[in-house]
Enzyme design. Structure first.
Site, short mmCIF file in Angstrom:
data_model
loop_
_atom_site.label_atom_id
_atom_site.label_comp_id
_atom_site.label_asym_id
_atom_site.label_seq_id
_atom_site.Cartn_x
_atom_site.Cartn_y
_atom_site.Cartn_z
CB ILE A 163 -0.98 0.01 1.20
CG1 ILE A 163 -0.21 0.08 2.53
CG2 ILE A 163 -1.88 -1.22 1.17
CD1 ILE A 163 -1.10 0.36 3.72
CB CYS A 164 -0.22 4.76 -0.34
SG CYS A 164 0.40 6.40 -0.66
N PRO A 165 2.95 4.43 0.81
CG PRO A 165 4.92 5.58 1.44
CD PRO A 165 3.81 4.70 1.99
CB THR A 203 -0.53 5.30 4.77
OG1 THR A 203 0.46 5.75 3.82
CG2 THR A 203 -1.47 4.32 4.10
#
Lengths: 72, 274
Positions: A9-11, B235
């Protein structure tokens, strides 16, 4: 060349795609495999800044192949 | 020579030349946070700045503190990971990733939130070091683990509850560091969109825009130094880059929302706007 970032997942997918684009030999293109939908925005944004064109193909649900080529 | 870009907190951003001059300084610690990419032979094992240690972001941002993937691990887990690479709050720490981007900025923010007082970011990251022609090492230095790296500074972290109780406060400004599409798909009410990469000039080795241009960009969006600022993204990594940029500009009160949209957007009890 291929970059498989499925499950990430990000980043990280964006960062890895940027590194891979920087390292890509002349004349080659990069295929990024992802199942993280924000990549459909983040990777093309970075690609454009590095002078790459993007095409996106849905290959699963959810799964995409993002192809990155240097602009001529 | 002073940086002509005129940043109020210019010491937070260092160049490859500056770092090369300080390589032998015993009080300086260099931290490589690039995720390894074996297929491309990119990452710490295939070459790094001499003396640098490798900090595994997956260990730090395990999501085990609040169950949100990609966000902070438990305080003990984070402190242990930072201590194992020998970092202490009294040290000068220079962090780098591939290009001086979100990963390095996230660790910059993390260390400040752990109470570190002298953390800096290598502009352009590994790309800048490589193009400077400086030496590269394959050796990992010997480090002495530290049990308690620092005392947390709560003023650098925003939580969901902290934001919820202040959403109506006119002194609070929320900054969304994601892309336009992500923002349009849903954001925290009142947040202004300022994508992280727009602080940088487009280049193979990215450089920050000058202070006047950055200040204009933020102030035009109502992001001014007297406000209480909270940055977020998906995030907490891209937003950490905005956090760093605001610190570089000397903004005194900036917090990163670690849980970010990944947490806010998934909760039924949070207001959302499209």
């Amino acid at each position: 060349m291929e970059l498989d970032v499925r499950g990430e997942i990000c980043p990280y997918p964006m960062m890895k795609a940027v590194e891979a684009m920087r390292a890509l030999p002349e004349g080659e293109y990069l295929e990024v495999y992802t199942d993280h939908s924000p990549c459909l925005d983040t990777i093309p944004t970075q690609a454009a800044r590095l002078g790459f064109e993007t095409s996106i193909e849905k290959i699963g649900s959810p799964e995409w192949r993002i192809t990155l080529r240097r602009k001529p | 020579m002073p940086d002509p870009r005129d940043y109020p907190q210019a010491e937070l951003l260092v160049t490859a030349d500056w770092l090369f001059e300080k390589l032998e300084d015993p009080g300086l610690h260099i931290v490589d946070v690039r995720p390894p990419m074996p297929q491309f032979r990119i990452g710490y094992p295939w070459g790094h700045i001499p003396g640098a240690v490798y900090l595994d972001l997956m260990q730090i941002f395990s999501g085990r503190a609040n169950g949100v993937p990609g966000t902070l691990g438990s305080p003990v887990e984070v402190a242990t990971a930072v201590g194992l690479v020998g970092l202490a709050a009294r040290d000068t720490v220079v962090v780098y990733d591939g290009q001086g981007g979100p990963a390095a900025a996230q660790v910059f923010w993390l260390l400040e939130s752990l109470g570190f007082l002298d953390v800096r970011l290598l502009e352009g990251g590994w790309a800048a070091w490589q193009t400077s022609g400086r030496p590269i090492s394959m050796e990992a230095p010997t480090v002495e683990p530290i049990e308690t790296p620092g005392m947390p500074n709560a003023g650098r972290l925003a939580t969901l509850d902290w934001i919820l109780t202040r959403l109506e406060d006119p002194a609070l400004v929320l900054v969304d560091a994601r892309t336009r599409n992500e923002y349009d798909s849903g954001h925290i009410p009142g947040a202004v969109l300022l994508p992280w990469e727009e602080s940088l000039e487009s280049a193979l080795v990215p450089r920050f825009r000058d202070a006047a241009a950055l200040r204009h960009r933020f102030e035009s969006a109502g992001v001014t130094p007297e406000k209480e600022l909270v940055v977020y993204c998906l995030t907490g990594a891209r937003s950490a880059h905005v956090y760093f940029t605001l610190r570089l500009l000397g903004y005194p009160s900036v917090r990163n929302y670690d849980g970010s949209w990944q947490e806010w957007g998934s909760r039924a009890d949070t207001p959302k706007m499209r």
